[in-house]
Design a protein around this motif. Structure first.
Motif, PDB file in Angstrom:
ATOM      1  N   MET A  56       0.847  -1.179   0.000  1.00 18.30           N
ATOM      2  CA  MET A  56       0.000   0.000   0.000  1.00 18.30           C
ATOM      3  C   MET A  56       0.896   1.248   0.000  1.00 18.30           C
ATOM      4  O   MET A  56       1.811   1.354   0.809  1.00 18.30           O
ATOM      5  N   PRO A  57       0.656   2.171  -0.904  1.00 18.24           N
ATOM      6  CA  PRO A  57       1.484   3.375  -0.996  1.00 18.24           C
ATOM      7  C   PRO A  57       1.435   4.221   0.282  1.00 18.24           C
ATOM      8  O   PRO A  57       0.417   4.272   0.962  1.00 18.24           O
ATOM      9  N   ILE A  58       2.524   4.875   0.551  1.00 20.22           N
ATOM     10  CA  ILE A  58       2.615   5.762   1.713  1.00 20.22           C
ATOM     11  C   ILE A  58       2.098   7.136   1.289  1.00 20.22           C
ATOM     12  O   ILE A  58       2.509   7.673   0.259  1.00 20.22           O
ATOM     13  N   GLU A  59       1.211   7.697   2.075  1.00 20.65           N
ATOM     14  CA  GLU A  59       0.614   8.998   1.763  1.00 20.65           C
ATOM     15  C   GLU A  59       1.617  10.127   2.021  1.00 20.65           C
ATOM     16  O   GLU A  59       2.525   9.996   2.840  1.00 20.65           O
ATOM     17  N   PHE A  65       8.221  11.185   7.850  1.00 17.84           N
ATOM     18  CA  PHE A  65       9.401  10.326   7.715  1.00 17.84           C
ATOM     19  C   PHE A  65      10.643  11.167   7.388  1.00 17.84           C
ATOM     20  O   PHE A  65      11.695  11.009   8.010  1.00 17.84           O
ATOM     21  N   LEU A  66      10.526  12.069   6.428  1.00 18.93           N
ATOM     22  CA  LEU A  66      11.663  12.911   6.041  1.00 18.93           C
ATOM     23  C   LEU A  66      12.166  13.760   7.206  1.00 18.93           C
ATOM     24  O   LEU A  66      13.369  13.993   7.333  1.00 18.93           O
ATOM     25  N   LYS A  99       8.170  13.486  -4.838  1.00 18.92           N
ATOM     26  CA  LYS A  99       9.063  12.874  -5.827  1.00 18.92           C
ATOM     27  C   LYS A  99       9.607  11.515  -5.398  1.00 18.92           C
ATOM     28  O   LYS A  99      10.242  10.822  -6.188  1.00 18.92           O
ATOM     29  N   LEU A 100       9.379  11.128  -4.146  1.00 22.65           N
ATOM     30  CA  LEU A 100       9.886   9.845  -3.666  1.00 22.65           C
ATOM     31  C   LEU A 100       9.219   8.688  -4.396  1.00 22.65           C
ATOM     32  O   LEU A 100       8.023   8.704  -4.650  1.00 22.65           O
ATOM     33  N   LEU A 135      16.341   5.918   0.927  1.00 24.31           N
ATOM     34  CA  LEU A 135      15.899   6.272   2.272  1.00 24.31           C
ATOM     35  C   LEU A 135      15.223   5.023   2.816  1.00 24.31           C
ATOM     36  O   LEU A 135      14.342   4.473   2.165  1.00 24.31           O
ATOM     37  N   LEU A 136      15.631   4.595   3.977  1.00 21.36           N
ATOM     38  CA  LEU A 136      15.156   3.317   4.501  1.00 21.36           C
ATOM     39  C   LEU A 136      13.960   3.528   5.427  1.00 21.36           C
ATOM     40  O   LEU A 136      14.110   3.964   6.565  1.00 21.36           O
TER      41      LEU A 136
END
Length: 105
Positions: free
Chosen positions: A1-4, A11-12, A32-33, A56-57
């Motif tokens: 499932m994509p991260i919103e 997260f950043l 852009k991720l 990016l983990l």
């Protein structure tokens, strides 16, 4: 499932590379991720391959190894909220090591 996008921005903010950026700058980066899943044991990138991105983990664990004189040398292990692969990208060089998912990543 994509991260919103809001979750990507949160997260950043946890990654020191992006500290000090404004909310709109983080939003632009978040948009852009590209997300990718790597099952345990899969190679993310190989030594001597062309660097076209960095990672990016968001979760999991990644091992960085280099083949030297016929032996595999462990260089680093990265976990959630770490990043890797940026040096080859910035310096426009080929990858100096191989990145492999140690756990589902």
């Amino acid at each position: 499932m994509p991260i919103e996008i809001p979750e990507k921005i949160a997260f950043l903010k946890k990654i020191h590379l992006f500290q000090g950026l404004e909310e709109d700058e983080l939003q632009a980066i978040a948009e852009k991720l590209t997300e990718a899943d790597y099952p345990a044991g899969s190679v993310i990138f190989e030594q001597n391959s062309k660097a076209e991105s960095f990672c990016l983990l968001y979760g999991g664990r990644v091992s960085i190894t280099r083949k030297q004189e016929g032996k595999i040398v462990q260089l680093a292990t990265f976990v959630k909220n770490d990043y890797f692969g940026e040096l080859a990208l910035i310096s426009k060089r080929h990858r100096s090591a191989t990145a492999t998912a140690v756990a589902d990543t």
